[in-house]
Design a protein around this motif. Structure first.
Motif, PDB file in Angstrom:
ATOM      1  N   GLY A  92      -8.033  -4.989  -5.706  1.00 33.15           N
ATOM      2  CA  GLY A  92      -7.223  -4.811  -4.515  1.00 33.15           C
ATOM      3  C   GLY A  92      -6.286  -5.979  -4.278  1.00 33.15           C
ATOM      4  N   GLN A  93      -6.775  -7.196  -4.582  1.00 36.15           N
ATOM      5  CA  GLN A  93      -5.930  -8.373  -4.398  1.00 36.15           C
ATOM      6  C   GLN A  93      -4.760  -8.403  -5.374  1.00 36.15           C
ATOM      7  N   LEU A  94      -4.953  -7.809  -6.549  1.00 35.59           N
ATOM      8  CA  LEU A  94      -3.910  -7.823  -7.571  1.00 35.59           C
ATOM      9  C   LEU A  94      -3.037  -6.571  -7.556  1.00 35.59           C
ATOM     10  N   GLU A  95      -3.350  -5.614  -6.700  1.00 36.26           N
ATOM     11  CA  GLU A  95      -2.621  -4.350  -6.717  1.00 36.26           C
ATOM     12  C   GLU A  95      -1.128  -4.544  -6.469  1.00 36.26           C
ATOM     13  N   GLU A  96      -0.786  -5.396  -5.519  1.00 36.30           N
ATOM     14  CA  GLU A  96       0.626  -5.640  -5.225  1.00 36.30           C
ATOM     15  C   GLU A  96       1.339  -6.225  -6.451  1.00 36.30           C
ATOM     16  N   LEU A  97       0.651  -7.158  -7.148  1.00 38.29           N
ATOM     17  CA  LEU A  97       1.236  -7.752  -8.341  1.00 38.29           C
ATOM     18  C   LEU A  97       1.372  -6.715  -9.454  1.00 38.29           C
ATOM     19  N   ALA A  98       0.369  -5.855  -9.600  1.00 36.49           N
ATOM     20  CA  ALA A  98       0.418  -4.823 -10.633  1.00 36.49           C
ATOM     21  C   ALA A  98       1.564  -3.849 -10.389  1.00 36.49           C
ATOM     22  N   GLN A  99       1.780  -3.487  -9.111  1.00 37.42           N
ATOM     23  CA  GLN A  99       2.884  -2.585  -8.786  1.00 37.42           C
ATOM     24  C   GLN A  99       4.232  -3.242  -9.085  1.00 37.42           C
ATOM     25  N   ALA A 100       4.314  -4.547  -8.795  1.00 40.87           N
ATOM     26  CA  ALA A 100       5.562  -5.262  -9.094  1.00 40.87           C
ATOM     27  C   ALA A 100       5.806  -5.314 -10.596  1.00 40.87           C
ATOM     28  N   TRP A 101       4.742  -5.499 -11.363  1.00 46.03           N
ATOM     29  CA  TRP A 101       4.875  -5.513 -12.827  1.00 46.03           C
ATOM     30  C   TRP A 101       5.365  -4.166 -13.340  1.00 46.03           C
ATOM     31  N   ASP A 102       4.759  -3.095 -12.848  1.00 41.35           N
ATOM     32  CA  ASP A 102       5.142  -1.757 -13.304  1.00 41.35           C
ATOM     33  C   ASP A 102       6.584  -1.427 -12.934  1.00 41.35           C
ATOM     34  N   ALA A 103       7.048  -1.949 -11.789  1.00 38.72           N
ATOM     35  CA  ALA A 103       8.391  -1.614 -11.315  1.00 38.72           C
ATOM     36  C   ALA A 103       9.460  -2.565 -11.843  1.00 38.72           C
ATOM     37  N   ALA A 104       9.041  -3.636 -12.540  1.00 36.90           N
ATOM     38  CA  ALA A 104      10.009  -4.647 -12.990  1.00 36.90           C
ATOM     39  C   ALA A 104      10.952  -4.061 -14.030  1.00 36.90           C
TER      40      ALA A 104
END
Length: 326
Positions: A92-104
């Motif tokens: 959950g803490q990394l979800e925002e980072l994972a979404q940013a990675w996928d959208a980069a």
């Protein structure tokens, strides 16, 4: 306390000996009777809690290891529960980072299951990611061998940790790799960790294959672009191509005297190819050398044969009686 248990498992002999001596004396000892040489061992026992000082500082008393173990086990269970809780919270803490990675944005063109990367920095970055994500196997076919030392140092920094973790790696080079100091040093460094490196004296396809699921092949003649292939059927075909070449390749004892033959052998091969009519570029492509390296060898041959032009050198080489290309 959990850290203390870890220290206990690695308790040095001096501290163990002092603890046993205190127990043998009835479980306690006077401060004045502790030898100065035993002070470091006593300090470790006090820090662990296996020995405690009595009020007034005149006595030291041994503590039961079973009592210590009970406290330490409770601390370990508490720490384990905290780690499990953190593991549950981490996604959950990394979800925002994972979404940013996928959208980069990516510097790639997508065509089905092929991604084409157009600049060398992005290629290197993407390959580094694949190496980091690879779990079991890397297959590498690298025609040539006179690679920049910094490139090989970068590869070594990635490959050795992968091999240490139990990964398997097989690499194909052309024979010229034996005479390139940087490549030979790289091979000698990684083979003790389980890497297998062979040489094949013929043309073969440049490729990298990760876990038999993603392959990287050139997408341009100047190697400025690379295709990252994840189609299962295409990757299987590339694996079969690699395995076919691997079976024909020669084993090399990297790091031994036999791994690096006389550099004159390279000049001999260049001379024979020139005698067969190949151009400087053709020789470079055939042997996997840079044109600059081939030019240097040819310059020495021209001086040796006193040839004014490459045409004359080729003619003289034809007349030397050894014009069989390898």
């Amino acid at each position: 306390m959990a850290d203390a248990l870890g220290e206990l498992l690695a308790l040095d002999p001096a501290a163990r000996e002092l603890y046993l001596a205190v127990v043998a004396e009835g479980g306690w000892v006077k401060s004045a009777e502790v030898d100065t040489a035993d002070a470091p061992a006593l300090a470790r026992l006090l820090a662990l809690g296996l020995v405690r000082g009595l009020p007034g500082g005149t006595f030291y008393s041994a503590v039961s290891p079973r009592a210590f173990l009970g406290r330490a086990a409770g601390a370990l269970r508490s720490r384990a529960a905290d780690l499990l809780r953190q593991a549950d919270e981490l996604p959950g803490q990394l979800e925002e980072l994972a979404q940013a990675w996928d959208a980069a944005p990516r510097r790639i063109d997508r065509t089905g299951t092929v991604e084409t990367v157009h600049d060398r920095d992005s290629i290197r970055h993407r390959i580094a990611q694949l190496v980091a994500d690879t779990a079991t196997e890397m297959l590498t076919a690298q025609p040539g061998g006179d690679k920049p030392a910094d490139h090989l140092a970068w590869a070594m920094a990635q490959d050795i940790p992968f091999l240490r973790s139990g990964g398997a790696m097989r690499t194909l080079y052309q024979p010229v790799a034996r005479t390139d100091p940087a490549t030979a040093a790289y091979a000698a460094a990684v083979t003790p960790y389980g890497a297998r490196i062979r040489v094949l004296d013929e043309d073969f396809q440049r490729m990298l294959i990760f876990d038999r699921s993603v392959a990287v092949i050139p997408a341009s003649a100047d190697m400025g672009s690379a295709a990252f292939v994840s189609d299962h059927t295409a990757v299987e075909l590339l694996v079969e191509l690699f395995e076919r070449d691997w079976q024909r390749a020669e084993r090399v004892a990297w790091g031994s005297a036999h791994a690096a033959p006389d550099p004159g052998a390279v000049a001999d091969r260049i001379a024979r190819l020139l005698a067969c009519g190949l151009s400087r570029r053709g020789i470079a492509n055939r042997l996997g050398l840079s044109e600059r390296t081939v030019a240097a060898h040819l310059a020495r041959l021209r001086q040796e044969y006193e040839a004014e032009t490459l045409f004359q050198l080729g003619w003289l080489m034809r007349g030397s009686g050894d014009n069989t290309a390898d």
